[in-house]
Motif scaffolding. Structure first.
Motif, PDB file in Angstrom:
ATOM      1  N   HIS A 123     -46.003  79.438  39.636  1.00 48.59           N
ATOM      2  CA  HIS A 123     -45.908  78.496  38.519  1.00 48.59           C
ATOM      3  C   HIS A 123     -46.247  79.165  37.195  1.00 48.59           C
ATOM      4  O   HIS A 123     -45.586  78.936  36.181  1.00 48.59           O
ATOM      5  CB  HIS A 123     -46.788  77.286  38.822  1.00 48.59           C
ATOM      6  CG  HIS A 123     -46.491  76.746  40.181  1.00 48.59           C
ATOM      7  ND1 HIS A 123     -45.304  76.099  40.450  1.00 48.59           N
ATOM      8  CD2 HIS A 123     -47.146  76.840  41.363  1.00 48.59           C
ATOM      9  CE1 HIS A 123     -45.268  75.783  41.742  1.00 48.59           C
ATOM     10  NE2 HIS A 123     -46.379  76.224  42.319  1.00 48.59           N
ATOM     11  N   LEU A 124     -47.271  80.032  37.225  1.00 48.51           N
ATOM     12  CA  LEU A 124     -47.583  80.813  36.021  1.00 48.51           C
ATOM     13  C   LEU A 124     -46.389  81.676  35.649  1.00 48.51           C
ATOM     14  O   LEU A 124     -46.066  81.845  34.474  1.00 48.51           O
ATOM     15  CB  LEU A 124     -48.772  81.744  36.268  1.00 48.51           C
ATOM     16  CG  LEU A 124     -50.107  81.123  36.611  1.00 48.51           C
ATOM     17  CD1 LEU A 124     -51.208  82.151  36.414  1.00 48.51           C
ATOM     18  CD2 LEU A 124     -50.375  79.918  35.757  1.00 48.51           C
ATOM     19  N   ALA A 127     -43.549  79.550  34.181  1.00 56.48           N
ATOM     20  CA  ALA A 127     -43.958  79.043  32.864  1.00 56.48           C
ATOM     21  C   ALA A 127     -43.960  80.167  31.838  1.00 56.48           C
ATOM     22  O   ALA A 127     -43.511  79.979  30.697  1.00 56.48           O
ATOM     23  CB  ALA A 127     -45.346  78.404  32.950  1.00 56.48           C
ATOM     24  N   THR A 128     -44.454  81.328  32.236  1.00 52.46           N
ATOM     25  CA  THR A 128     -44.480  82.461  31.309  1.00 52.46           C
ATOM     26  C   THR A 128     -43.052  82.877  30.935  1.00 52.46           C
ATOM     27  O   THR A 128     -42.773  83.184  29.771  1.00 52.46           O
ATOM     28  CB  THR A 128     -45.259  83.651  31.924  1.00 52.46           C
ATOM     29  OG1 THR A 128     -46.587  83.209  32.255  1.00 52.46           O
ATOM     30  CG2 THR A 128     -45.355  84.819  30.953  1.00 52.46           C
ATOM     31  N   MET A 155     -46.712  75.154  34.320  1.00 51.78           N
ATOM     32  CA  MET A 155     -47.929  74.852  33.563  1.00 51.78           C
ATOM     33  C   MET A 155     -47.676  74.673  32.073  1.00 51.78           C
ATOM     34  O   MET A 155     -48.558  74.258  31.330  1.00 51.78           O
ATOM     35  CB  MET A 155     -48.957  75.951  33.764  1.00 51.78           C
ATOM     36  CG  MET A 155     -49.198  76.207  35.223  1.00 51.78           C
ATOM     37  SD  MET A 155     -50.910  76.521  35.596  1.00 51.78           S
ATOM     38  CE  MET A 155     -50.706  77.019  37.308  1.00 51.78           C
TER      39      MET A 155
END
Lengths: 254, 254
Positions: A123-124, A127-128, A155
Motif C-alpha cells: 500500500h505504501l 501510494a508512493t 494511504m
C-alpha cells in the motif's frame, strides 16, 4: 521485468484473450489492458490497440524493474491514456528488493513477506507511486488523465495534510489534494470499513468512490455489502458508489 | 550515528542540561531523555539515570545507523522503559540512504528531500518502525510499555485493517490494533484536522489522544486551537485531550 519483445507479444496475447472473453460475455465482463511496461516505447501503442478492441482502461504497477511509473519514459503512455479516456489503475506490487532490504526484513520469512505486501508494503508502494506521479506534474501536462487506486486510495487519502506541503516545492499548478479530488477515482477492494468511507468523503466526493471486492482475497457477503451501503446518506449516493461511478468512468452502459 | 562512547557522553550531558532547565522552570518544562542509541548496551542505563533525575519519558528514532528500533539489541531498553513507566516517543527521522534511493529520488533536490521527509517519508518511516516493534512481540514481552507517536499516529492508525492481518502470522498474542489501543498514545503535532480526529476515535479512545503543536513548524493560533477543541463532545474529553492524558501518561501533576 520481461524482455521488451516478449512483453509486447504477451501483452497483445493477454489483451486479445480478454477481448474475446468480453465479446463472449458482454453482460458480465469488461477488461483492463495489460501493457508492455518494460518496453515503454510500445506501451501507448498497445493501450490504443486494446482500447480499440473494447478495453475500458488499463492496469499497471508503480514500477517495472528499476523504472518507476513517473519515469519520463512513460509520459507518452499517460498522454495517450488521457486522450483516449482510458483510466489507469495503479495496482500494488511487491516492493523492490532494495526497499525490502531497507524496511521489510528481519523477521521470519512469512512475516517479512506479509509486512512487505498485503499487511503494509504494497500500500505504501502504490501510494508512493501515485504521489510521485502527481509531483512529476503528470496532471498538469495531462489534465484529463484519470487514475484509479484500490484499497481506499492506499494511504495517500489519509496523508494529504502533509503531502499538500509538497505542491509548491514541486512547482505544481494545483495542490496535491486537488489532483486527488479531480484526477483520481478510489475503489475499496473489499475493505468495507465505515471509518474509511467517512475519511474518504472528507477529502474527495462520493462521485469518485467505486465499490469493489478483491476476489478471491476479500469477498464480503451480500449481507455485509448491504450493511455497508447503509452508510451512504441517499439512494443516489448508493447507486453512484455501487455502479454509476464505475459505469461513467469506464464508459460502460448498464 | 555517533561512536558509542561519544553517544554515551553526549546523552548524559544533554539529559543533565535538560534536567537543570526543568529544575529552574518546574511549572513550564518537563524533559524527555536523549539516549545513546548507537550504544544499545548503555541505553537502558541512561534511561534509568535520566528518569531518576526527573525525565518523564524518552524520545528515540526508528533507526540508529543500520540498526532498526525493533532490533533485539534494544529489548533491554524497552524492558527498562516498561518497568520505569517511561513512555517512548518515536520521532520521525530522515529515511536511510538506501530507502531514499529506492523511493524518494529523481526530482529536484528540494522535492526529493520534501518527499523523503515532511511531505511523506518521515511518516512512513516512523509508522513502519512502530509496526515492526509490534510485530517483534515487544508488547507481549513488555505489556506495560507505552509508545507515543506524533502526527496522529503517523500512518499506522489509518491502516489497521490491513496491518491486523499480520498479527497471526507474526505469532502475536493480540491483534496489531489491540496493541495500538492499549500500548500507544497519539499526539497531533499541530495537525488540527477534524477528519483525522474522527478517524483516530474510530480506532482508539479519547484517553489516548494528546494535544501537541510542532513548534516552530506547526504552531496553530489560540483561535484555531479553540475551534479544534469544539470537535470534542464533552468538556471532560476536551480536558483529557488538552492536558489530563499527557499528565497521566508522563506522571505530571498539574
Amino acid at each position: 521485468p520481461l524482455p521488451a519483445d516478449e512483453a509486447v507479444r504477451l501483452s497483445r496475447a493477454a489483451n486479445d484473450a480478454a477481448a474475446a472473453a468480453v465479446t463472449r460475455h458482454p453482460t458480465r465482463f469488461r477488461a483492463l489492458s495489460t501493457l508492455p511496461m518494460s518496453a515503454p516505447g510500445h506501451a501507448a501503442e498497445e493501450l490504443a490497440r486494446a482500447a480499440a478492441r473494447g478495453h475500458v482502461g488499463t492496469m499497471v504497477y508503480g514500477r517495472s524493474g528499476d523504472r518507476l511509473l513517473d519515469d519520463p519514459a512513460y509520459d507518452d503512455l499517460f498522454a495517450a491514456a488521457a486522450e483516449l479516456g482510458q483510466p489507469v489503475f495503479i495496482h500494488p506490487q511487491i516492493p523492490s528488493d532494495a526497499l525490502r532490504d531497507a524496511s521489510y526484513r528481519g523477521f521470519d520469512q512469512l512475516t517479512d513477506l506479509g509486512l512487505a505486501t498485503f499487511g503494509w508494503g504494497w500500500h505504501l508502494d502504490a501510494a508512493t507511486a501515485a504521489l510521485r506521479l502527481i509531483l512529476r506534474g503528470t496532471f498538469d501536462r495531462h489534465p484529463a488523465l484519470q487514475i484509479v487506486l484500490g484499497h481506499w486510495g492506499e494511504m495517500l487519502l489519509f496523508w494529504l495534510d502533509r503531502a499538500d506541503s509538497l505542491s509548491r516545492i514541486a512547482g505544481l499548478q494545483r495542490s496535491v489534494s486537488d489532483y486527488v479530488r479531480t484526477n483520481f477515482h478510489i475503489t475499496v477492494s473489499g475493505m468495507l470499513n465505515p471509518a474509511l468511507l467517512q475519511h474518504a468523503l472528507s477529502v474527495t466526493t462520493v462521485d469518485r468512490l467505486i465499490f469493489s471486492t478483491d476476489y478471491p482475497f476479500q469477498h464480503p457477503t451480500g449481507e455485509q455489502i448491504s450493511r455497508f451501503l447503509d452508510n451512504f446518506e441517499t439512494e443516489e449516493d448508493r447507486r453512484k458508489f455501487s455502479s454509476a461511478n464505475a459505469a461513467a468512468l469506464f464508459g460502460i452502459e448498464v
